[in-house]
Enzyme design. Structure first.
Site, PDB file in Angstrom:
ATOM      1  N   TYR A  61       0.885  -1.442   0.025  1.00 16.31           N
ATOM      2  CA  TYR A  61      -0.005   0.554   0.492  1.00 16.31           C
ATOM      3  C   TYR A  61       0.855   1.174  -0.290  1.00 16.31           C
ATOM      4  O   TYR A  61       2.109   1.583   0.665  1.00 16.31           O
ATOM      5  CB  TYR A  61      -1.201  -0.208   1.067  1.00 16.31           C
ATOM      6  CG  TYR A  61      -1.631   1.180   1.760  1.00 16.31           C
ATOM      7  CD1 TYR A  61      -2.306   1.580   0.294  1.00 16.31           C
ATOM      8  CD2 TYR A  61      -1.367   2.202   2.322  1.00 16.31           C
ATOM      9  CE1 TYR A  61      -2.913   3.117   0.642  1.00 16.31           C
ATOM     10  CE2 TYR A  61      -2.050   3.632   2.005  1.00 16.31           C
ATOM     11  CZ  TYR A  61      -2.835   3.682   1.332  1.00 16.31           C
ATOM     12  OH  TYR A  61      -3.802   4.995   1.274  1.00 16.31           O
ATOM     13  N   GLY A  68      -5.676   5.469  -0.844  1.00 14.37           N
ATOM     14  CA  GLY A  68      -6.921   5.615  -0.145  1.00 14.37           C
ATOM     15  C   GLY A  68      -7.624   4.190  -0.629  1.00 14.37           C
ATOM     16  O   GLY A  68      -7.274   3.164  -1.108  1.00 14.37           O
ATOM     17  N   HIS A  91      -1.743  16.850  -1.758  1.00 22.00           N
ATOM     18  CA  HIS A  91      -2.172  17.374  -1.016  1.00 22.00           C
ATOM     19  C   HIS A  91      -1.947  18.795  -0.191  1.00 22.00           C
ATOM     20  O   HIS A  91      -2.131  19.189   0.879  1.00 22.00           O
ATOM     21  CB  HIS A  91      -1.316  16.771   0.035  1.00 22.00           C
ATOM     22  CG  HIS A  91      -2.761  14.948   0.057  1.00 22.00           C
ATOM     23  ND1 HIS A  91      -2.298  13.928  -0.136  1.00 22.00           N
ATOM     24  CD2 HIS A  91      -3.524  15.014   0.761  1.00 22.00           C
ATOM     25  CE1 HIS A  91      -3.066  12.768   0.108  1.00 22.00           C
ATOM     26  NE2 HIS A  91      -4.217  13.284   0.436  1.00 22.00           N
ATOM     27  N   ASN A 203       1.849  10.298   6.618  1.00 23.59           N
ATOM     28  CA  ASN A 203       0.424   9.439   7.321  1.00 23.59           C
ATOM     29  C   ASN A 203       0.488   9.633   8.724  1.00 23.59           C
ATOM     30  O   ASN A 203       0.988   7.890   8.874  1.00 23.59           O
ATOM     31  CB  ASN A 203       0.804   8.254   6.259  1.00 23.59           C
ATOM     32  CG  ASN A 203      -0.921   7.080   6.689  1.00 23.59           C
ATOM     33  OD1 ASN A 203      -0.249   6.387   6.332  1.00 23.59           O
ATOM     34  ND2 ASN A 203      -1.919   8.240   6.994  1.00 23.59           N
ATOM     35  N   ARG A 306     -16.183  27.824  46.947  1.00 25.78           N
ATOM     36  CA  ARG A 306     -16.195  26.326  48.259  1.00 25.78           C
ATOM     37  C   ARG A 306     -15.962  25.519  47.993  1.00 25.78           C
ATOM     38  O   ARG A 306     -14.927  24.162  47.843  1.00 25.78           O
ATOM     39  CB  ARG A 306     -17.734  26.489  49.056  1.00 25.78           C
ATOM     40  CG  ARG A 306     -17.883  24.932  50.093  1.00 25.78           C
ATOM     41  CD  ARG A 306     -18.433  24.811  50.676  1.00 25.78           C
ATOM     42  NE  ARG A 306     -20.397  25.654  50.390  1.00 25.78           N
ATOM     43  CZ  ARG A 306     -21.200  25.482  49.833  1.00 25.78           C
ATOM     44  NH1 ARG A 306     -21.480  24.617  50.605  1.00 25.78           N
ATOM     45  NH2 ARG A 306     -22.608  26.884  50.185  1.00 25.78           N
TER      46      ARG A 306
END
Length: 544
Positions: A61, A68, A91, A203, A306
């Site tokens: 891959y 993708g 990108h 990635n 408090r």
């Protein structure tokens, strides 16, 4: 001449949030960063395995397949290197504000640390070149928007990768310039990527983790500032220190709550302004045989005083596990696929998913925003003459009615408005981001983390809350001036004196935005915590 004040050695396993802060926010000189020798060996072993698998012409891959949903399209090994460059170029489409330099430095450091673990199968020179850019403070201009937090921070990290290739602009020596010019000047050669190296660079979750690591560090400082403000509020309102009794909090022993109560109690030690339940009992008129008696002093303070440890304690406990999760993330291999050199195996998975960081940041957002609301409520009590136990309206200087200045000044009225507005903004950003998953990239990325947005929101909420804390601390310093600073506890006097060194008493209406910025910086840098904690018992000092 470059001055190195410290060093960090990356091994992919021991990087801390504090290391990230030291490198990304250097003080007094550059922090030297290098790579551990065993990590270099591990990287080389994975590279050997990667090359063997590529030569076997199997589909890998993002190496010999498309990205993708294009993973069903295999390419020849000869095309694998060119594929990596194209991955980065397509990108480069981020939008929005450019990330701040500390976020960019943190991103670069974390990405390098993830790569040196080995399984990403990049050459040691890739991580080393990334660190050379960092050491030269050659910072890529990274747009903040465009990442889903899965498949990692693809878009933001592409700007880091592109700079390594000599593409685009960087911030260097205070100005924006082409990266090639900066590289020539620094004597750094642009990288030529081998198969998988572009994917390994982009990635991952390093951009998300950069925001998260800095947010964790900043939120720890806010926790201390909130405890300090709560102690000062108790003094300003002549409050009851019995609310912070160890007996109360050890009977509900959430560690953060106990720590907050102990710190507030320690900060109030020696105060001449506060009271206690026993002192209130000693000053009261006995009810005797009467059926009703109005007390001159309430035996309990309002919730925002408090219950301060119960609010700030949530933040402290949230930070404990959020920091653990972030530390795991910045010491992980967060890309895909991963190469197991020991077994000679290839593994496809989803370590780029920023789910843990996203959920940690969503939780931190809520805890910090709640502290902003607490401080805003405390400030209301201090500035409002109906509740501030005899202080002046809006903390104006005391003046007789027949003096010219009477009625002309409004003191901290505008500051309260600003605090309320900024608190509202913090609360608005606190809704979870991680539930807003969007299916994208042709339904391949059909469930995404949104961790980057959660981490950016955490940054924004922390900035808002820091400003609320600064405004409140300024109001509290003013209240102590009206009460008499000499009556405050020694620890609170130390904080008061530091604040006054940066912001003078408000003797008449004037601008105070610079005062807010100065005190906010004292919180952010840890200067306020350090100087106050020096006078506390060792067990009450907050590490930083």
């Amino acid at each position: 001449m470059e001055i190195f004040v410290d060093n960090v050695c990356l091994d992919g396993e021991t990087l801390t949030v504090q290391d990230v802060v030291r490198v990304s926010r250097p003080s007094g000189g550059t922090v030297a960063v290098d790579i551990a020798e065993p990590s270099i060996a591990a990287m080389k072993e994975a590279v050997v395995l990667k090359r063997e698998l590529i030569d076997a012409r199997i589909p890998i891959y993002g190496v010999t397949t498309g990205f993708g949903d294009s993973c069903a399209r295999q390419i020849a090994p000869a095309k694998a290197a060119e594929l990596q460059r194209n991955l980065i170029l397509y990108h480069l489409n981020g939008v929005g504000t450019t990330a701040a330099p500390d976020v960019t430095r943190a991103t670069m450091l974390i990405r390098a640390n993830c790569l040196v673990r080995g399984p990403s199968a990049v050459r040691p020179e890739v991580a080393a070149t990334l660190l050379r850019h960092l050491q030269a403070d050659m910072l890529p201009l990274i747009p903040e928007q465009g990442s889903l937090g899965a498949s990692g921070d693809l878009v933001p990290l592409c700007y880091v990768a592109a700079a390594l290739l000599g593409e685009g602009d960087v911030l260097h020596e205070g100005r924006t310039r082409p990266v090639l010019d900066a590289l020539r000047e620094a004597g750094i050669a642009p990288l030529t990527l081998e198969p998988k190296e572009g994917l390994a660079l982009i990635n991952g979750t390093s951009f998300t983790s950069a925001f998260a690591a800095l947010a964790v560090a900043d939120a720890w400082e806010l926790a201390f500032a909130a405890d300090l403000a709560s102690a000062m509020t108790c003094e300003a309102l002549l409050g009851n220190t019995s609310h912070f009794s160890p007996f109360i909090h050890h009977n509900k022993p959430h560690p953060g709550q106990v720590a907050s109560a102990e710190l507030i109690s320690s900060l109030l030690d020696g105060s001449q302004l506060t009271t206690s339940y026993q002192e209130i009992l000693g000053h009261r008129i006995p009810i005797g045989e009467r059926t009703f008696l109005g007390l001159s002093q309430p035996i309990q303070d309002k919730y925002s005083v408090r219950c301060a440890p119960h609010v700030i304690g949530v933040l402290r406990d949230c930070l404990e596990w959020a920091e653990r999760w972030v530390t795991v993330e910045i010491n992980s291999s967060t890309d895909n696929p991963l190469f197991d050199a020991g077994e000679g195996a290839l593994h496809h998975g989803g370590n780029f998913y920023a789910g843990h960081v996203g959920h940690a940041m969503d939780s931190l957002k809520v805890a910090v925003a709640s502290v902003a609301d607490l401080l805003d409520r405390q400030m209301e009590l201090v500035v409002d003459e109906k509740f501030n136990s005899g202080l002046t309206p809006n903390l104006i200087p005391r003046v007789e009615d027949d003096q010219w200045e009477a009625g002309l000044h409004h003191g901290f009225k505008g500051m309260q408005i600003a605090a309320s507005a900024v608190t509202a903004e913090a609360l608005k950003h606190s809704s979870p981001a991680t539930v807003f998953s969007r299916s994208t990239e042709a339904h391949n990325q059909d469930k995404v983390s949104m961790g980057t947005i959660a981490a950016r929101d955490a940054r924004t909420i922390i900035e808002c809350t820091r400003n609320v804390a600064a405004i409140h601390l300024l109001a509290l310093a003013q209240a102590l001036d009206l009460r008499g600073p000499g009556l405050a506890s020694p620890a609170v006097r130390t904080a008061y004196e530091l604040i006054r060194a940066h912001a003078p008493f408000v003797a008449a209406d004037r601008r105070m935005d610079r005062d807010i910025h100065a005190v906010a910086e004292l919180i952010k840098t840890g200067a306020l915590r350090r100087i106050v904690s020096e006078g506390l018992p060792a067990g009450e000092r907050v590490p930083g």
